[in-house]
Design an enzyme around this catalytic site. Structure first.
Site, short mmCIF file in Angstrom:
data_model
loop_
_atom_site.label_atom_id
_atom_site.label_comp_id
_atom_site.label_asym_id
_atom_site.label_seq_id
_atom_site.Cartn_x
_atom_site.Cartn_y
_atom_site.Cartn_z
N LYS A 191 -18.66 12.84 34.57
CA LYS A 191 -19.14 12.08 33.42
C LYS A 191 -19.26 10.60 33.78
O LYS A 191 -18.27 9.90 33.91
CB LYS A 191 -18.20 12.22 32.22
CG LYS A 191 -18.87 11.64 30.97
CD LYS A 191 -17.92 11.16 29.91
CE LYS A 191 -17.46 9.74 30.06
NZ LYS A 191 -18.48 8.70 29.94
N GLU A 267 -7.39 5.76 38.98
CA GLU A 267 -7.68 4.46 39.62
C GLU A 267 -7.91 3.49 38.48
O GLU A 267 -8.95 3.55 37.82
CB GLU A 267 -8.94 4.55 40.48
CG GLU A 267 -8.88 5.55 41.60
CD GLU A 267 -7.89 5.19 42.67
OE1 GLU A 267 -7.48 4.01 42.75
OE2 GLU A 267 -7.50 6.09 43.42
N CYS A 301 -12.35 -3.98 39.96
CA CYS A 301 -10.96 -3.70 39.63
C CYS A 301 -10.01 -4.53 40.50
O CYS A 301 -8.94 -4.91 40.07
CB CYS A 301 -10.68 -2.22 39.81
SG CYS A 301 -11.28 -1.60 41.38
N GLU A 400 -6.14 -8.15 32.26
CA GLU A 400 -7.38 -7.99 33.02
C GLU A 400 -8.58 -8.40 32.16
O GLU A 400 -8.80 -7.84 31.09
CB GLU A 400 -7.54 -6.52 33.44
CG GLU A 400 -8.77 -6.32 34.30
CD GLU A 400 -8.92 -4.88 34.77
OE1 GLU A 400 -8.80 -3.97 33.94
OE2 GLU A 400 -9.19 -4.69 35.97
P1 NDP Z 1 -12.89 2.46 30.41
O1 NDP Z 1 -11.53 2.91 30.67
O2 NDP Z 1 -13.24 1.96 29.07
O3 NDP Z 1 -13.95 3.62 30.72
C1 NDP Z 1 -13.96 4.32 31.94
C2 NDP Z 1 -14.56 5.69 31.71
O4 NDP Z 1 -13.74 6.40 30.79
C3 NDP Z 1 -15.95 5.65 31.07
O5 NDP Z 1 -16.72 6.72 31.58
C4 NDP Z 1 -15.64 5.87 29.61
O6 NDP Z 1 -16.71 6.42 28.89
C5 NDP Z 1 -14.51 6.86 29.71
N1 NDP Z 1 -13.65 6.91 28.52
C6 NDP Z 1 -13.48 5.98 27.56
N2 NDP Z 1 -12.62 6.44 26.61
C7 NDP Z 1 -12.25 7.69 26.98
C8 NDP Z 1 -11.38 8.67 26.43
N3 NDP Z 1 -10.73 8.46 25.29
N4 NDP Z 1 -11.23 9.84 27.09
C9 NDP Z 1 -11.88 10.07 28.25
N5 NDP Z 1 -12.73 9.18 28.82
C10 NDP Z 1 -12.90 8.00 28.20
O7 NDP Z 1 -13.18 1.39 31.51
P2 NDP Z 1 -14.51 0.58 31.77
O8 NDP Z 1 -15.69 1.50 31.86
O9 NDP Z 1 -14.57 -0.52 30.79
O10 NDP Z 1 -14.28 0.07 33.24
C11 NDP Z 1 -13.52 -1.01 33.50
C12 NDP Z 1 -12.11 -0.63 33.94
O11 NDP Z 1 -12.15 0.21 35.06
C13 NDP Z 1 -11.32 -1.83 34.38
O12 NDP Z 1 -10.03 -1.79 33.85
C14 NDP Z 1 -11.28 -1.71 35.89
O13 NDP Z 1 -10.23 -2.37 36.49
C15 NDP Z 1 -11.25 -0.24 36.07
N6 NDP Z 1 -11.73 0.12 37.41
C16 NDP Z 1 -10.81 0.53 38.34
C17 NDP Z 1 -11.20 0.81 39.64
C18 NDP Z 1 -10.19 1.25 40.67
O14 NDP Z 1 -10.60 1.74 41.71
N7 NDP Z 1 -8.89 1.12 40.43
C19 NDP Z 1 -12.59 0.71 40.04
C20 NDP Z 1 -13.47 0.30 39.00
C21 NDP Z 1 -13.04 0.01 37.72
P3 NDP Z 1 -17.82 5.50 28.15
O15 NDP Z 1 -17.74 4.15 28.74
O16 NDP Z 1 -19.07 6.19 28.47
O17 NDP Z 1 -17.48 5.52 26.70
#
Ligand code: NDP
Length: 497
Positions: A191, A267, A301, A400
């Site tokens: 997804k 992650e 991240c 963050e």
């Molecule tokens: P989110 O946690 O908001 O979303 C990440 C994914 O989770 C998206 O596909 C989102 O869907 C989905 N999601 C949101 N809510 C739910 C839920 N309740 N149940 C299941 N899936 C859900 O993060 P962001 O997209 O805003 O990304 C930024 C974050 O990701 C930052 O905190 C960053 O640090 C972290 N990150 C970490 C990395 C690492 O390697 N450690 C690498 C890259 C980013 P949708 O957005 O489609 O609603």
């Protein structure tokens, strides 16, 4: 749809709405719903995409399960599976410009960064794991009990894997997830993030072309709260791999505990310290501070968002950093002259501007940027922003932001530094700038972070294990470590007496 017709990717974008990829077929969502994905440099609609809901996730999981149980992929001779993965790498490379254009338009990132770094990294990840397919070996054990036993281990695929990815590096995140999972013989439901679903759909097209069997890789864009949540709590998903915020990561862990205790790897977020000692090569350190923070508009991240500078060189370092920031060209990522693009969405822009307001209220001092780049029109452009004189306890030093805002914090000596650098809930990455080799190792050992960059930053390769200490996650992706995430270890013991 405002995409220039002469872009290589316009052919892919022409077919609208983009459909879900389930069981080797392109299909509408069960509800018939679609959602818009926007170009953040203008706010205009880039494409309409079929919106997966819970029912579509169920269909995708069922397709993955059928393919897994049939053995069509996991039982393929390893060298054959390896060829397919290698071919995906080749196809990504052949279509590199389209991938770069898609991620630049959908996410806002500078096209040159996408073309030179991110798309090649995605291709390299498939090739790296193609190499592992033929090396998923077990071991033998010497049993000391009376009698004679042959004891050996096998690595077997976990089964049906759900993968949820964020929007910041769309094609890279998809590759980091799919390549090791497929290498180990699993069937997958991916997804992508709603903000950036397009490059994963193009990748689905290429996986089909590379002859990944139907149902083995399914791509289902949809909202996190519905599609993502269903995947995380699905009783027939054996493992979930998630990249995103720490907040949602906790929901994923809970969904696993409340459903079938599926395996979970996470992650998550970061608030990484990038540390400049007075004995560093300051020219290098300043460009590392800039790159460490502002790559991809700070939406990384591992961004070095807490810049620790030893007091003796604090003023000079910040002066040079501000100069670099002011010379940076901001504009639509698709135009190759621009070095920084917009942030991904209006919500993200509002979040970042909100944190800039918080920093001002907390008494930190803006020395560069500090607001929206309004002159660039309706797109979601935020000026690269430097806060000086930040106290480590301020919210802008603890939370963050995930945007182009760096908090500069002075420090006196190594002991003072280590305590400050380790004082957040995160532990993803860190940077150290020094010419003293003993100090470099001492500090690298003392920092609580999954990756420590010394005299460099953001060096990531398929061979380098990636993940975090503390609330930055569970497990390590990339490298051979990712194979542990996607296999179960089975012990077989034979009485051979
Ligand atoms: P989110 O946690 O908001 O979303 C990440 C994914 O989770 C998206 O596909 C989102 O869907 C989905 N999601 C949101 N809510 C739910 C839920 N309740 N149940 C299941 N899936 C859900 O993060 P962001 O997209 O805003 O990304 C930024 C974050 O990701 C930052 O905190 C960053 O640090 C972290 N990150 C970490 C990395 C690492 O390697 N450690 C690498 C890259 C980013 P949708 O957005 O489609 O609603």
């Amino acid at each position: 749809m405002a995409v220039a017709e002469d872009l290589e990717v316009s052919r892919f974008l022409r077919e609208q709405p983009k459909k879900l990829f389930i069981g080797g077929r392109w299909i509408e969502s069960a509800s018939g719903k679609t959602f818009d994905t926007l170009d953040p440099s203008s706010g205009e609609v880039l494409a309409k995409v079929a919106e997966a809901g819970a029912e579509d996730i169920d269909r995708a999981v069922a397709a993955a399960r059928r393919s897994f149980e049939s053995g069509v992929w996991r039982d393929l001779p390893p060298a054959e599976r390896a060829k397919v993965l290698w071919r995906i790498g080749d196809l990504i490379e052949e279509r590199a410009l389209e991938f770069a254009q898609l991620d630049s338009l959908d996410n806002g990132m500078p096209i040159n960064d996408a073309l030179l770094f991110y798309v090649p990294l995605a291709a390299a990840t498939f090739r790296y794991y193609a190499g592992w397919v033929t090396k998923l070996d077990g071991a033998t054990q010497q049993v000391s009990l009376p009698g004679r036993y042959l004891s050996y281990t096998l690595r077997q695929p976990v089964g049906v894997v759900g993968q949820i990815i964020p929007w910041n590096f769309p094609i890279v995140m998809a590759a980091w997830k799919l390549a090791p999972a497929l290498a180990c013989g699993n069937s997958v439901v991916l997804k992508p993030a709603e903000e950036t679903p397009l490059s994963a759909l193009l990748l689905a097209e290429l996986m089909q072309q590379a002859e990944v069997p139907d149902g083995v890789a399914n791509v289902v864009p949809g909202p996190g709260e519905t599609a993502g949540a269903r995947l995380a709590s699905h009783p027939d998903v054996d493992k979930i791999a998630f990249t995103g915020s720490t907040q949602v990561g906790k929901l994923i862990a809970k969904a696993s505990a409340d459903s079938n205790l599926k395996r979970v790897s996470l992650e998550l977020g970061g608030k990484s310290p990038n540390i400049v000692f007075a004995d560093a090569d300051l020219t290098q350190a300043v460009s590392g501070a800039f790159f460490g923070m502002f790559l991809n508009q700070g939406q990384v991240c591992s961004a070095g968002s807490r810049l620790f500078v030893q007091s003796k060189v604090y003023d000079r370092t910040l002066e040079e950093l501000v100069k670099t920031v002011e010379e940076t060209r901001l504009g639509p990522g698709i135009d190759p002259v621009n070095q920084m693009g917009p942030v991904v969405s209006k919500a993200q822009m509002d979040r970042v501007l909100g944190y800039i307001a918080v920093g001002n209220q907390e008494g930190a001092r803006v020395i560069a940027g500090g607001g929206r780049a309004k002159e660039l029109g309706p797109g979601y452009f935020v000026q690269p922003t430097v806060f000086a004189d930040v106290d480590g306890k301020m919210r802008i030093a603890q939370e963050e932001i995930f945007g182009p805002v760096v908090a500069a914090i002075p420090f006196e000596d190594e002991d003072d530094l280590i305590e400050k650098a380790n004082s957040t809930i995160y532990g993803l990455a860190a940077g150290v700038w020094t010419t003293n080799v003993k100090r470099a190792h001492r500090v690298a050992h003392a920092l609580r972070a999954g990756t420590v960059f010394v005299n460099c930053y953001h060096i990531v390769d398929p061979v380098t294990p990636w993940g975090g200490f503390k609330q930055s996650g569970w497990g390590r992706e990339l490298g051979p470590q990712a194979l542990d995430l996607y296999t179960e270890l089975k012990n077989v013991i034979l009485d051979i007496s």
